[in-house]
Design a protein around this motif. Sequence first.
Motif, PDB file in Angstrom:
ATOM      1  N   GLY A 139      62.814  32.018  40.124  1.00 11.04           N
ATOM      2  CA  GLY A 139      63.014  33.438  40.401  1.00 11.04           C
ATOM      3  C   GLY A 139      62.431  34.379  39.367  1.00 11.04           C
ATOM      4  N   LYS A 140      61.574  33.859  38.466  1.00  9.41           N
ATOM      5  CA  LYS A 140      60.932  34.706  37.457  1.00  9.41           C
ATOM      6  C   LYS A 140      59.436  34.430  37.450  1.00  9.41           C
ATOM      7  CE  LYS A 140      64.593  35.851  34.351  1.00  9.41           C
ATOM      8  NZ  LYS A 140      64.676  36.525  33.070  1.00  9.41           N
ATOM      9  N   ILE A 141      58.687  35.370  36.877  1.00 11.98           N
ATOM     10  CA  ILE A 141      57.239  35.244  36.778  1.00 11.98           C
ATOM     11  C   ILE A 141      56.917  34.454  35.510  1.00 11.98           C
ATOM     12  CG2 ILE A 141      55.075  36.522  36.488  1.00 11.98           C
ATOM     13  CD1 ILE A 141      56.657  38.929  37.846  1.00 11.98           C
ATOM     14  N   CYS A 142      56.226  33.314  35.677  1.00 17.55           N
ATOM     15  CA  CYS A 142      55.849  32.522  34.503  1.00 17.55           C
ATOM     16  C   CYS A 142      54.360  32.662  34.184  1.00 17.55           C
ATOM     17  CB  CYS A 142      56.243  31.056  34.668  1.00 17.55           C
ATOM     18  SG  CYS A 142      55.487  30.192  36.037  1.00 17.55           S
ATOM     19  N   ARG A 143      53.588  33.192  35.101  1.00 16.76           N
ATOM     20  CA  ARG A 143      52.169  33.466  34.856  1.00 16.76           C
ATOM     21  C   ARG A 143      51.759  34.615  35.756  1.00 16.76           C
ATOM     22  NH1 ARG A 143      47.892  30.768  32.621  1.00 16.76           N
ATOM     23  NH2 ARG A 143      49.244  28.977  32.281  1.00 16.76           N
ATOM     24  N   GLU A 144      51.035  35.575  35.163  1.00 21.24           N
ATOM     25  CA  GLU A 144      50.471  36.688  35.927  1.00 21.24           C
ATOM     26  C   GLU A 144      48.993  36.743  35.611  1.00 21.24           C
ATOM     27  OE1 GLU A 144      50.757  41.542  36.319  1.00 21.24           O
ATOM     28  OE2 GLU A 144      52.421  40.462  35.400  1.00 21.24           O
ATOM     29  N   ILE A 145      48.170  36.635  36.649  1.00 24.56           N
ATOM     30  CA  ILE A 145      46.721  36.656  36.479  1.00 24.56           C
ATOM     31  C   ILE A 145      46.196  37.854  37.261  1.00 24.56           C
ATOM     32  CG2 ILE A 145      44.567  35.365  36.680  1.00 24.56           C
ATOM     33  CD1 ILE A 145      46.368  32.822  37.051  1.00 24.56           C
ATOM     34  N   ASN A 146      45.657  38.821  36.549  1.00 14.18           N
ATOM     35  CA  ASN A 146      45.150  40.059  37.142  1.00 14.18           C
ATOM     36  C   ASN A 146      43.629  40.010  37.234  1.00 14.18           C
ATOM     37  OD1 ASN A 146      47.684  41.810  37.097  1.00 14.18           O
ATOM     38  ND2 ASN A 146      47.586  41.068  34.992  1.00 14.18           N
ATOM     39  N   HIS A 147      43.114  39.829  38.433  1.00 14.45           N
ATOM     40  CA  HIS A 147      41.668  39.890  38.663  1.00 14.45           C
ATOM     41  C   HIS A 147      41.373  41.297  39.164  1.00 14.45           C
ATOM     42  CE1 HIS A 147      40.867  35.629  38.099  1.00 14.45           C
ATOM     43  NE2 HIS A 147      41.991  35.394  38.743  1.00 14.45           N
ATOM     44  N   THR A 148      40.670  42.087  38.349  1.00 15.20           N
ATOM     45  CA  THR A 148      40.434  43.479  38.696  1.00 15.20           C
ATOM     46  C   THR A 148      38.946  43.788  38.644  1.00 15.20           C
ATOM     47  OG1 THR A 148      42.561  44.066  37.714  1.00 15.20           O
ATOM     48  CG2 THR A 148      41.031  45.868  38.143  1.00 15.20           C
ATOM     49  N   SER A 149      38.460  44.435  39.704  1.00 13.46           N
ATOM     50  CA  SER A 149      37.096  44.960  39.736  1.00 13.46           C
ATOM     51  C   SER A 149      37.185  46.457  39.488  1.00 13.46           C
ATOM     52  CB  SER A 149      36.450  44.719  41.101  1.00 13.46           C
ATOM     53  OG  SER A 149      36.361  43.346  41.363  1.00 13.46           O
ATOM     54  N   TYR A 150      36.532  46.921  38.436  1.00 15.59           N
ATOM     55  CA  TYR A 150      36.511  48.340  38.080  1.00 15.59           C
ATOM     56  C   TYR A 150      35.200  48.929  38.588  1.00 15.59           C
ATOM     57  CZ  TYR A 150      40.207  46.995  34.811  1.00 15.59           C
ATOM     58  OH  TYR A 150      41.358  46.508  34.253  1.00 15.59           O
ATOM     59  N   ARG A 151      35.299  49.975  39.425  1.00 20.43           N
ATOM     60  CA  ARG A 151      34.095  50.604  39.977  1.00 20.43           C
ATOM     61  C   ARG A 151      34.241  52.114  39.893  1.00 20.43           C
ATOM     62  NH1 ARG A 151      35.237  48.063  45.680  1.00 20.43           N
ATOM     63  NH2 ARG A 151      37.115  49.153  45.142  1.00 20.43           N
ATOM     64  N   PRO A 152      33.164  52.826  39.586  1.00 16.68           N
ATOM     65  CA  PRO A 152      33.258  54.286  39.629  1.00 16.68           C
ATOM     66  C   PRO A 152      33.643  54.725  41.047  1.00 16.68           C
ATOM     67  CG  PRO A 152      31.246  53.612  38.507  1.00 16.68           C
ATOM     68  CD  PRO A 152      31.850  52.369  39.122  1.00 16.68           C
ATOM     69  N   ALA A 153      34.686  55.546  41.144  1.00  9.88           N
ATOM     70  CA  ALA A 153      35.161  56.009  42.457  1.00  9.88           C
ATOM     71  C   ALA A 153      34.054  56.792  43.161  1.00  9.88           C
ATOM     72  CB  ALA A 153      36.396  56.887  42.290  1.00  9.88           C
ATOM     73  N   GLY A 154      33.872  56.496  44.419  1.00 14.30           N
ATOM     74  CA  GLY A 154      32.889  57.209  45.224  1.00 14.30           C
ATOM     75  C   GLY A 154      31.465  56.735  45.051  1.00 14.30           C
ATOM     76  N   ASP A 155      31.228  55.734  44.207  1.00 17.06           N
ATOM     77  CA  ASP A 155      29.868  55.220  44.008  1.00 17.06           C
ATOM     78  C   ASP A 155      29.400  54.600  45.326  1.00 17.06           C
ATOM     79  OD1 ASP A 155      27.631  53.508  43.485  1.00 17.06           O
ATOM     80  OD2 ASP A 155      28.212  53.397  41.374  1.00 17.06           O
ATOM     81  N   PRO A 156      28.360  55.168  45.941  1.00 19.67           N
ATOM     82  CA  PRO A 156      27.947  54.681  47.263  1.00 19.67           C
ATOM     83  C   PRO A 156      27.445  53.238  47.259  1.00 19.67           C
ATOM     84  CG  PRO A 156      26.359  56.269  46.417  1.00 19.67           C
ATOM     85  CD  PRO A 156      27.528  56.258  45.466  1.00 19.67           C
ATOM     86  N   ARG A 157      27.081  52.708  46.087  1.00 15.14           N
ATOM     87  CA  ARG A 157      26.611  51.326  46.020  1.00 15.14           C
ATOM     88  C   ARG A 157      27.748  50.326  45.908  1.00 15.14           C
ATOM     89  NH1 ARG A 157      24.269  50.842  40.951  1.00 15.14           N
ATOM     90  NH2 ARG A 157      25.724  52.475  40.436  1.00 15.14           N
TER      91      ARG A 157
END
Length: 172
Positions: free
Chosen positions: A130-148
């Motif tokens: 009932g507890k978190i023993c591992r947290e893995i954050n995969h995050t893609s950072y992109r400029p907001a509104g970037d058309p590409r």
Amino acid sequence: MAPAKTLEDIRREQEEIAENLRVVMQHMEMEGEDFDAVLELYTDDVVWETPSRGQVLRTYDEIREAYRQMGASMFIRSRTLLRRFATDHWVVDESLWHVTLIDDKIPNLSYPVGTELSLRKLTLFEMRDGKICREINHTSYRPAGDPRLDHDDIPAEAFTAVAVAAPEPASA
């Protein structure tokens, strides 16, 4: 061949899944507001990772500081829950965040203060008792509104929470 599950095994597994989802929901709701309450949801031997920024943290103090740095550096304009599902040992949470960087305290993030970003986050929570023993954050950072780069397929059932007012960026 594995032995067949009994109805009691299935009921217990379903209860664990429901509890794991409840814990992760609580974590996500408190993440930017009450760092100590979030830490109570972790096991004593938790591992907290953000591979895109090269972070592997193993103590409550390190994790608390990481949350403080993120909270001080990002104004979250909106968060959209795309998907959340679980097993008896894992919870998967996928979301889309729109943020403005208001300070530069996040390690290994190379965007200047004032940048609006679109973050696509896939977080894996490994659960134990009932507890978190591992947290893995995969995050893609992109400029907001970037058309590409700023393109996302948002499920029809996605839920978006929007912020009320934005703080002023930190002065340089």
